[in-house]
Design a protein around this motif. Structure first.
Motif, PDB file in Angstrom:
ATOM      1  N   TYR A 139      40.702  37.177  32.770  1.00  0.00           N
ATOM      2  CA  TYR A 139      40.054  38.401  32.300  1.00  0.00           C
ATOM      3  C   TYR A 139      38.760  38.054  31.586  1.00  0.00           C
ATOM      4  O   TYR A 139      38.705  37.076  30.829  1.00  0.00           O
ATOM      5  N   VAL A 140      37.722  38.857  31.839  1.00  0.00           N
ATOM      6  CA  VAL A 140      36.433  38.720  31.166  1.00  0.00           C
ATOM      7  C   VAL A 140      36.133  40.035  30.469  1.00  0.00           C
ATOM      8  O   VAL A 140      36.346  41.113  31.044  1.00  0.00           O
ATOM      9  N   ALA A 199      47.596  47.084  34.042  1.00  0.00           N
ATOM     10  CA  ALA A 199      48.926  46.475  34.214  1.00  0.00           C
ATOM     11  C   ALA A 199      48.831  45.026  34.651  1.00  0.00           C
ATOM     12  O   ALA A 199      49.627  44.191  34.219  1.00  0.00           O
ATOM     13  N   TYR A 200      47.852  44.701  35.519  1.00  0.00           N
ATOM     14  CA  TYR A 200      47.723  43.317  35.989  1.00  0.00           C
ATOM     15  C   TYR A 200      47.493  42.372  34.807  1.00  0.00           C
ATOM     16  O   TYR A 200      48.126  41.323  34.682  1.00  0.00           O
ATOM     17  N   LYS A 201      46.558  42.727  33.946  1.00  0.00           N
ATOM     18  CA  LYS A 201      46.218  41.893  32.790  1.00  0.00           C
ATOM     19  C   LYS A 201      47.428  41.699  31.886  1.00  0.00           C
ATOM     20  O   LYS A 201      47.734  40.569  31.476  1.00  0.00           O
ATOM     21  N   LEU A 202      48.142  42.783  31.568  1.00  0.00           N
ATOM     22  CA  LEU A 202      49.291  42.683  30.684  1.00  0.00           C
ATOM     23  C   LEU A 202      50.406  41.862  31.316  1.00  0.00           C
ATOM     24  O   LEU A 202      51.097  41.100  30.635  1.00  0.00           O
ATOM     25  N   ASN A 203      50.595  41.991  32.622  1.00  0.00           N
ATOM     26  CA  ASN A 203      51.619  41.201  33.311  1.00  0.00           C
ATOM     27  C   ASN A 203      51.330  39.715  33.204  1.00  0.00           C
ATOM     28  O   ASN A 203      52.238  38.898  33.033  1.00  0.00           O
ATOM     29  N   GLY A 259      39.004  36.298  43.849  1.00  0.00           N
ATOM     30  CA  GLY A 259      39.009  35.545  42.608  1.00  0.00           C
ATOM     31  C   GLY A 259      40.279  35.768  41.811  1.00  0.00           C
ATOM     32  O   GLY A 259      41.193  36.462  42.251  1.00  0.00           O
ATOM     33  N   PRO A 260      40.351  35.221  40.588  1.00  0.00           N
ATOM     34  CA  PRO A 260      41.566  35.327  39.776  1.00  0.00           C
ATOM     35  C   PRO A 260      41.523  36.403  38.697  1.00  0.00           C
ATOM     36  O   PRO A 260      42.489  36.562  37.963  1.00  0.00           O
ATOM     37  N   LEU A 261      40.413  37.149  38.574  1.00  0.00           N
ATOM     38  CA  LEU A 261      40.281  38.080  37.463  1.00  0.00           C
ATOM     39  C   LEU A 261      41.072  39.366  37.696  1.00  0.00           C
ATOM     40  O   LEU A 261      41.010  39.955  38.783  1.00  0.00           O
ATOM     41  N   THR A 262      41.743  39.817  36.650  1.00  0.00           N
ATOM     42  CA  THR A 262      42.488  41.068  36.717  1.00  0.00           C
ATOM     43  C   THR A 262      41.635  42.272  36.330  1.00  0.00           C
ATOM     44  O   THR A 262      42.144  43.401  36.312  1.00  0.00           O
ATOM     45  N   ASN A 263      40.368  42.074  36.011  1.00  0.00           N
ATOM     46  CA  ASN A 263      39.494  43.202  35.667  1.00  0.00           C
ATOM     47  C   ASN A 263      39.508  44.238  36.774  1.00  0.00           C
ATOM     48  O   ASN A 263      39.367  43.909  37.956  1.00  0.00           O
ATOM     49  N   ALA A 270      53.829  45.494  39.834  1.00  0.00           N
ATOM     50  CA  ALA A 270      52.713  45.289  38.911  1.00  0.00           C
ATOM     51  C   ALA A 270      52.554  46.471  37.971  1.00  0.00           C
ATOM     52  O   ALA A 270      52.382  46.310  36.762  1.00  0.00           O
ATOM     53  N   ALA A 271      52.629  47.685  38.513  1.00  0.00           N
ATOM     54  CA  ALA A 271      52.445  48.877  37.688  1.00  0.00           C
ATOM     55  C   ALA A 271      53.568  49.027  36.666  1.00  0.00           C
ATOM     56  O   ALA A 271      53.344  49.521  35.554  1.00  0.00           O
ATOM     57  N   ASN A 272      54.765  48.591  37.035  1.00  0.00           N
ATOM     58  CA  ASN A 272      55.923  48.762  36.155  1.00  0.00           C
ATOM     59  C   ASN A 272      56.239  47.524  35.326  1.00  0.00           C
ATOM     60  O   ASN A 272      57.223  47.505  34.591  1.00  0.00           O
TER      61      ASN A 272
END
Length: 284
Positions: A41-42, A67-71, A115-119, A204-206
């Motif tokens: 994350y950036v 949700a992606y970032k928090l996961n 890429g790997p970013l969840t942004n 992912a959402a849950n």
């Protein structure tokens, strides 16, 4: 992914980052990294902003956060580790910080860009756009990001941030008649990427981990929009024997049940690395 040159004013844990930022009343650009150094994350911050992501992850998904970032943060904790913090830039200019944020996101790239970013946003002060699938934007509601249907645009964008789909796999609950999940009679199906993305998007959402046995709700909520895995792909999943289904009085309350082997097969359709980056796996 080739290494990206960053400002690297600070790199370390949260306590060290707090000490570095103390007494600096300035805007900054930060990178959250996995313990192995891989960025996920950036962001652009001021004051304690960089630390709010872990605070969010300590609470159940409120369906209004990424949700992606928090996961990813939770999967790091599950492994007994902590995210790493990097400060790339400190500046008195908010515009300069926003520009650098957008540039870094463009260089490192988001999940749907390889890429790997969840942004979810492209940075530079935007909070929602351009949407992850903006390069796929077209007027067709089924596979793109419709301009005249904000609920479907939200759900389609969420799914397309995982993988490109020619037709939608999650629909707003109020925009179709949900049917119970039953196998298609006298037909056979093979597990497909489309089926797998529907399940992984819900996981992912849950905030559900798919490392082994798991239950994935058919219902998802993304940015306050309630959606449901659509009828056809739900029945395909059951027909292909990729899942079993817990029946419910309302189709919206169904769950897809998978053993470890079924989970691994679904993950394999998208790839373990991508699922790891989405935070639905805690190990590669």
């Amino acid at each position: 992914m080739a290494p990206i040159t960053t400002g690297l004013l600070f790199h370390g844990d949260d306590l060290g980052c707090k000490a570095f930022l103390a007494g600096q009343p300035a805007h900054y650009v930060y990178i959250l990294r996995r313990p192995d150094g891989r960025p996920f994350y950036v962001g652009k911050g001021y004051g304690p902003r960089v630390f709010q992501h872990e605070n969010e992850a300590r609470h159940p998904n409120n369906r209004l956060s990424n949700a992606y970032k928090l996961n990813v943060i939770r999967s790091i904790w599950k492994a007994g580790l902590k995210p790493l913090y990097e400060i790339d830039l400190v500046t008195a200019s908010a515009d300069e910080a926003y520009a650098r944020e957008a540039a870094l996101i463009g260089l490192i790239k988001r999940l749907h860009e390889g890429g790997p970013l969840t942004n979810l946003a492209a940075g530079g002060g935007s909070t929602a756009g351009p949407a992850p699938a903006s390069v796929e934007r077209h007027s067709a509601t089924l596979g793109g990001i419709p301009d005249d249907n904000p609920e479907r645009a939200t759900l389609n964008g969420f799914v397309l941030s995982i993988a490109h789909m020619n037709s939608v796999v999650i629909k707003p609950i109020g925009q179709f008649i949900a049917r119970p999940t039953i196998p298609f009679p006298n037909k056979s199906r093979q597990l497909s990427l489309r089926q797998a993305v529907a399940v992984i998007a819900s996981a992912a959402a849950n905030g559900i981990n798919m490392d082994g046995d798991c239950q994935i709700p058919r219902r998802v909520i993304v940015d306050g929009v309630a959606g449901l895995i659509e009828n056809g792909v739900s029945c395909d999943l059951l027909t292909s024997k990729a899942v079993t289904v817990t029946a419910a009085p309302s189709p919206a309350d169904e769950h897809f049940v998978m053993n470890a082997q079924q989970s691994a097969s679904i993950v394999g359709q998208l790839g373990r690395q991508k699922c790891f980056d989405l935070g639905v796996l805690s190990g590669r």
